[in-house]
Design a protein around this motif. Structure first.
Motif, PDB file in Angstrom:
ATOM      1  N   TRP A  67     -15.574  19.345 -20.853  1.00 33.74           N
ATOM      2  CA  TRP A  67     -15.885  20.426 -20.202  1.00 33.74           C
ATOM      3  C   TRP A  67     -15.707  20.470 -18.769  1.00 33.74           C
ATOM      4  O   TRP A  67     -15.723  19.630 -18.029  1.00 33.74           O
ATOM      5  CB  TRP A  67     -17.587  20.854 -20.377  1.00 33.74           C
ATOM      6  N   ALA A  68     -14.877  21.112 -18.325  1.00 31.73           N
ATOM      7  CA  ALA A  68     -14.650  21.208 -16.876  1.00 31.73           C
ATOM      8  C   ALA A  68     -14.371  22.777 -16.207  1.00 31.73           C
ATOM      9  O   ALA A  68     -14.054  23.628 -16.979  1.00 31.73           O
ATOM     10  CB  ALA A  68     -13.009  20.872 -16.712  1.00 31.73           C
ATOM     11  N   LYS A  69     -15.140  22.947 -15.153  1.00 33.35           N
ATOM     12  CA  LYS A  69     -15.116  24.132 -14.486  1.00 33.35           C
ATOM     13  C   LYS A  69     -14.471  23.931 -13.151  1.00 33.35           C
ATOM     14  O   LYS A  69     -14.535  23.152 -12.342  1.00 33.35           O
ATOM     15  CB  LYS A  69     -16.465  24.504 -14.035  1.00 33.35           C
ATOM     16  N   MET A  70     -13.562  25.124 -12.762  1.00 37.23           N
ATOM     17  CA  MET A  70     -12.763  24.768 -11.607  1.00 37.23           C
ATOM     18  C   MET A  70     -12.172  26.349 -11.260  1.00 37.23           C
ATOM     19  O   MET A  70     -12.464  27.243 -11.966  1.00 37.23           O
ATOM     20  CB  MET A  70     -11.773  23.836 -11.692  1.00 37.23           C
ATOM     21  N   ASN A  71     -11.641  26.519 -10.068  1.00 34.29           N
ATOM     22  CA  ASN A  71     -11.124  27.530  -9.763  1.00 34.29           C
ATOM     23  C   ASN A  71      -9.516  27.711 -10.173  1.00 34.29           C
ATOM     24  O   ASN A  71      -9.206  29.065 -10.428  1.00 34.29           O
ATOM     25  CB  ASN A  71     -11.020  27.775  -7.965  1.00 34.29           C
ATOM     26  N   GLN A  72      -8.800  26.812 -10.226  1.00 32.60           N
ATOM     27  CA  GLN A  72      -7.176  27.075 -10.416  1.00 32.60           C
ATOM     28  C   GLN A  72      -6.839  25.599 -11.302  1.00 32.60           C
ATOM     29  O   GLN A  72      -7.229  24.506 -11.101  1.00 32.60           O
ATOM     30  CB  GLN A  72      -6.487  26.943  -9.411  1.00 32.60           C
ATOM     31  N   LEU A  73      -6.211  25.940 -12.205  1.00 34.39           N
ATOM     32  CA  LEU A  73      -5.628  24.787 -13.030  1.00 34.39           C
ATOM     33  C   LEU A  73      -4.059  24.880 -12.992  1.00 34.39           C
ATOM     34  O   LEU A  73      -3.656  25.831 -13.567  1.00 34.39           O
ATOM     35  CB  LEU A  73      -6.087  24.835 -14.549  1.00 34.39           C
ATOM     36  N   VAL A  74      -3.294  23.959 -12.531  1.00 32.31           N
ATOM     37  CA  VAL A  74      -1.897  24.264 -12.157  1.00 32.31           C
ATOM     38  C   VAL A  74      -1.008  22.825 -12.681  1.00 32.31           C
ATOM     39  O   VAL A  74       0.129  22.849 -12.968  1.00 32.31           O
ATOM     40  CB  VAL A  74      -1.588  24.865 -10.821  1.00 32.31           C
ATOM     41  N   ASP A  75      -1.800  21.769 -12.255  1.00 31.03           N
ATOM     42  CA  ASP A  75      -0.941  20.526 -12.269  1.00 31.03           C
ATOM     43  C   ASP A  75      -0.236  20.320 -13.679  1.00 31.03           C
ATOM     44  O   ASP A  75      -0.989  20.139 -14.551  1.00 31.03           O
ATOM     45  CB  ASP A  75      -1.928  19.493 -12.012  1.00 31.03           C
ATOM     46  N   LYS A  76       1.148  20.075 -13.802  1.00 33.98           N
ATOM     47  CA  LYS A  76       1.617  19.715 -15.159  1.00 33.98           C
ATOM     48  C   LYS A  76       1.117  18.599 -15.738  1.00 33.98           C
ATOM     49  O   LYS A  76       0.938  18.620 -16.764  1.00 33.98           O
ATOM     50  CB  LYS A  76       3.127  19.656 -14.697  1.00 33.98           C
ATOM     51  N   LYS A  77       0.970  17.369 -15.017  1.00 34.29           N
ATOM     52  CA  LYS A  77       0.435  16.212 -15.655  1.00 34.29           C
ATOM     53  C   LYS A  77      -0.602  16.413 -16.210  1.00 34.29           C
ATOM     54  O   LYS A  77      -0.934  15.869 -17.465  1.00 34.29           O
ATOM     55  CB  LYS A  77       0.624  15.079 -14.651  1.00 34.29           C
ATOM     56  N   VAL A  78      -1.617  16.947 -15.590  1.00 36.23           N
ATOM     57  CA  VAL A  78      -3.076  17.006 -16.191  1.00 36.23           C
ATOM     58  C   VAL A  78      -3.019  17.980 -17.260  1.00 36.23           C
ATOM     59  O   VAL A  78      -3.608  17.820 -18.320  1.00 36.23           O
ATOM     60  CB  VAL A  78      -4.193  17.579 -15.140  1.00 36.23           C
ATOM     61  N   ILE A  79      -2.335  19.076 -17.139  1.00 37.63           N
ATOM     62  CA  ILE A  79      -2.248  19.938 -18.347  1.00 37.63           C
ATOM     63  C   ILE A  79      -1.405  19.576 -19.557  1.00 37.63           C
ATOM     64  O   ILE A  79      -2.132  19.533 -20.370  1.00 37.63           O
ATOM     65  CB  ILE A  79      -1.289  21.200 -17.834  1.00 37.63           C
ATOM     66  N   ASP A  80      -0.475  18.806 -19.312  1.00 35.23           N
ATOM     67  CA  ASP A  80       0.115  17.919 -20.598  1.00 35.23           C
ATOM     68  C   ASP A  80      -0.874  16.991 -21.163  1.00 35.23           C
ATOM     69  O   ASP A  80      -0.803  16.905 -22.350  1.00 35.23           O
ATOM     70  CB  ASP A  80       1.444  17.113 -20.245  1.00 35.23           C
ATOM     71  N   ARG A  81      -1.550  16.068 -20.244  1.00 38.01           N
ATOM     72  CA  ARG A  81      -2.549  15.383 -20.791  1.00 38.01           C
ATOM     73  C   ARG A  81      -3.610  16.216 -21.527  1.00 38.01           C
ATOM     74  O   ARG A  81      -4.112  15.645 -22.683  1.00 38.01           O
ATOM     75  CB  ARG A  81      -3.118  14.457 -19.642  1.00 38.01           C
ATOM     76  N   LEU A  82      -4.050  17.314 -21.181  1.00 38.79           N
ATOM     77  CA  LEU A  82      -5.050  18.106 -21.824  1.00 38.79           C
ATOM     78  C   LEU A  82      -4.452  18.608 -23.155  1.00 38.79           C
ATOM     79  O   LEU A  82      -5.217  18.455 -24.304  1.00 38.79           O
ATOM     80  CB  LEU A  82      -5.515  19.192 -21.071  1.00 38.79           C
TER      81      LEU A  82
END
Length: 723
Positions: free
Chosen positions: A547-562
């Motif tokens: 579960w993650a709460k944030m304002n922006q999600l942009v980072d490619k490495k983190v997105i790909d790992r998700l």
């Protein structure tokens, strides 16, 4: 869907499999931001809100769009003009992005005008009238006549535009009127430009009686008293326009004095390249040509508006005295835990860690913490990292008072806080005069972490109290942004805070951090490691969830790992208020990822990250973190940020079982992101739940409010994934 039975492909998925989806697996950052602003604009049309609050949302959407053009579009325009072939996360070049941005922005602008017309009619029905000059009464005209002569006429300066007098400079966000006048004495036409100084209000409130309120725009007033401004002239044609300029500050690498450099850069920003030119639709072509050529706006994005120019200025109307058309006033609570100790922050924090939930619990607790430190003779040192502190800051005065009392005070003032650079320069000078050691941090990194530490002599020992925040030390935004403040007397947290300050003030790389993770020294890697642990748990058949709460999600490495985690069987729920470049719900990629956005009375700003750690969420075994950082390349690579684990059982439970679940089950102000990039508002159904209302009407998170109020905090249950 629960974290016990997520859909997952039988075959093992590798990072290479994720990459095969190509750049289409991401949403464009800029278009995602525009979709966020569309959600803000939708709140202006939401009948659940009072009328003047709907007008506030409309104004905010306009202000948001202005800043977007001044910064993001300006950057893309610079790439286009310099023929830089840098591509976005989804593979588009600058020209392609500008083309698509123009289409969406024009649609948003047109929708804003439509909403304004509806709100104007609704307000009129409620006795709040924004009138045209033809609607003025005799009494109102007499009132405005006097104000025009005393307050407007001495300030405005008409300027002829001809071969001798070139088109004058128009500052950023400048709003002006332009006229084609005929002089019967000389039988000549003359073009006159009239800029409206920003010191004058855009809307003027007229004398009123009772509930009825009447407002008129300054341009209507000027046109009404046109003859006093241009006596003897005949008005042949007229128009209006507004200018937005490139407002991003770029610092030269060879800059020797950062303070002087920023002072110079702030002045240059006012004269940046014209990025957007908005003109009234009834402005004649001949005058439009004069404006475009005079502003050298050939490369600007030009839009014609058939309604009000400068939607952001509508904020001035909200000041009318009609409380029945606004949200019911809300007074935040002071944490009961600290009240129990007679207001002694140090005694309360020493007894047990405290988490404070703003704005439901007052930001005054942070000010009290600092003010008490300033006045306490046993306090020997204070250190604080300031990002934004506002124009009226008790925080600054507390630090100054501490220094004047002879304490060692260090303040990290971030000059690169966008649009607060000038204010921060002012505060830096104020602090230095008081004897505070002011540090500006790194040349090419921003210090975005929100941390303060107070060193206090207690007997024959020194004890350090630290504050870790997800938001800024800003008295205004703290009343409308949801954030968390975490206070602890942990010696491990204190040692980590000291190392963070040594990094910023002395460029000493932190080694042996015990609790905190810092960027740019490993925050991304830590996030990836935590995701990998959930992947391993899923492969081992254990409960696995994020579960993650944030304002922006942009980072490619983190997105790909998700994505990889999703395909490995990890259940993922993301609450992303603004930009989200992750594409959820795609078969074979992200079908186990759900993304929602909450837009309501308060702006969701806190960053909270939860990893199941082999247990079913929510569970005390889960790893819970708060952070100053969003999951973006800039936060990981170019900013000093912190991520703090919540290990105290009470604090852990308060954030996980209350804050996170409330956000997940909210169904009154939540939007769900689909794989096509569209957001759909959740239909509440019979079981309505508004997370903002819940926290406004229930006792504080400090752990004592419920007992003192004689009632229990309702236990929240996650009955449906993602709300």
């Amino acid at each position: 869907m629960s974290e016990a039975d997520p859909k997952v492909d039988e075959a093992a998925v590798s990072p290479a499999d994720i990459e095969e989806f190509g750049p289409e697996r991401y949403f464009n950052r800029e278009l995602s931001w525009l979709e966020f602003n569309r959600r803000v604009l939708e709140e202006a049309a939401n009948p659940a809100h009072p009328l003047l609050e709907r007008l506030r949302f409309l104004s905010i959407s306009g202000s948001n769009l202005d800043e977007f053009f001044m910064v993001r579009v300006a950057g893309l325009k610079g790439q286009q003009l310099q023929e830089i072939e840098e591509r976005s996360i989804d593979g588009r070049n600058a020209s392609e992005q500008l083309h698509d941005i123009g289409i969406v922005a024009d649609d948003l602008t047109a929708e804003a005008q439509r909403v304004w017309m509806v709100l104007r009619e609704r307000l009129e029905d409620e006795g709040v009238n924004v009138i045209h000059r033809e609607e003025m009464t005799k009494r109102e005209r007499e009132y405005l006549s006097e104000r025009f002569d005393e307050e407007i006429l001495p300030v405005i300066t008409p300027q002829a535009v001809d071969n001798v007098n070139p088109f004058p400079f128009v500052p950023n966000a400048g709003f002006g009127l332009i006229f084609n006048l005929y002089d019967p004495k000389t039988d000549e036409n003359i073009v006159e430009l009239l800029m409206i100084p920003q010191s004058l209000p855009r809307f003027m409130h007229l004398p009123s009686r009772g509930r009825a309120k009447r407002v008129i725009s300054i341009e209507s007033v000027i046109r009404e008293f046109f003859d006093r401004l241009f006596p003897g002239f005949e008005k042949r044609e007229a128009g209006a326009f507004r200018v937005l300029r490139d407002s991003d500050i770029e610092i030269e690498e060879e800059a020797e004095d950062l303070v002087l450099t920023f002072r110079s850069a702030i002045k240059r920003r006012r004269r940046g390249r014209v990025i957007r030119l908005e003109m009234a639709a009834d402005t004649p072509d001949s005058l439009q040509t004069v404006i475009r050529e005079g502003l050298e706006a050939d490369n600007a994005l030009i839009v014609e508006s058939s309604g009000l120019i400068g939607i952001s200025d509508l904020a001035q109307i909200i000041d009318v005295d009609r409380p029945d058309l606004k949200f019911e006033p809300y007074t935040p609570r002071f944490p009961e835990r600290i009240k129990e100790y007679g207001g002694d922050c140090f005694a309360a924090i020493k007894a047990k860690d405290i988490v404070v939930h703003h704005p439901y619990e007052t930001f005054d607790v942070v000010v009290s913490f600092l003010r008490q430190a300033a006045e306490d003779p046993d306090v020997v040192a204070i250190k604080m990292a300031l990002y934004r502190a506002g124009k009226q800051s008790e925080v600054i005065e507390a630090l100054a008072a501490a220094a004047e009392a002879g304490k060692s005070v260090t303040a990290v003032v971030e000059l690169k806080a966008r649009f607060d650079e000038e204010q921060n320069l002012y505060w830096a000078a104020r602090l230095e005069r008081a004897g505070v050691q002011v540090v500006y941090g790194f040349f090419d990194w921003k210090t975005h972490a929100k941390v303060s530490m107070v060193v206090r002599r207690e007997g024959d020992k020194m004890r350090t109290y630290t504050h870790w925040g997800t938001g800024n030390y800003h008295p205004v935004t703290s009343k409308i942004y949801t954030d968390l403040s975490y206070f602890t007397a942990s010696t491990r947290a204190a040692r980590d805070a000291a190392k963070m300050f040594n990094l910023v003030t002395g460029f000493v790389q932190p080694r042996g951090l015990e609790m905190v993770t810092l960027s740019p020294n490993g925050l991304r890697d830590r996030i990836l490691t935590l995701i990998d642990r959930e992947i391993d748990n899923a492969k081992e058949g254990k409960p696995a969830a994020i579960w993650a709460k944030m304002n922006q999600l942009v980072d490619k490495k983190v997105i790909d790992r998700l994505y990889l985690a999703s395909q490995s069987g990890v259940s993922i729920d993301l609450i992303v208020r603004g930009i989200c470049c992750l594409r959820p719900g795609v078969d074979g990629l992200s079908e186990n990822i759900r993304v929602k956005s909450i837009v309501g009375r308060f702006l969701e700003h806190s960053r909270i990250f939860v990893f199941a750690n082999g247990a079913r969420l929510p569970h005390r075994k889960a790893r819970v973190y708060i952070s100053s950082a969003d999951w973006m390349p800039r936060n990981f690579d170019r900013r000093v940020e912190h991520m703090m684990p919540l290990e105290n059982p009470t604090v852990h439970a308060q954030v996980l079982d209350q804050v996170m679940i409330a956000n997940l089950i909210d169904n009154e102000q939540s939007w769900v992101l689909g794989p096509d990039g569209r957001y759909e508002r959740i239909e509440p159904g019979k079981r309505r739940f508004n997370c903002h209302h819940y926290f406004m009407t229930n006792p504080s998170l400090s752990g004592r409010g419920a007992a003192l109020a004689g009632k229990r905090v309702p236990k929240l249950r996650l009955t449906q994934r993602g709300g």
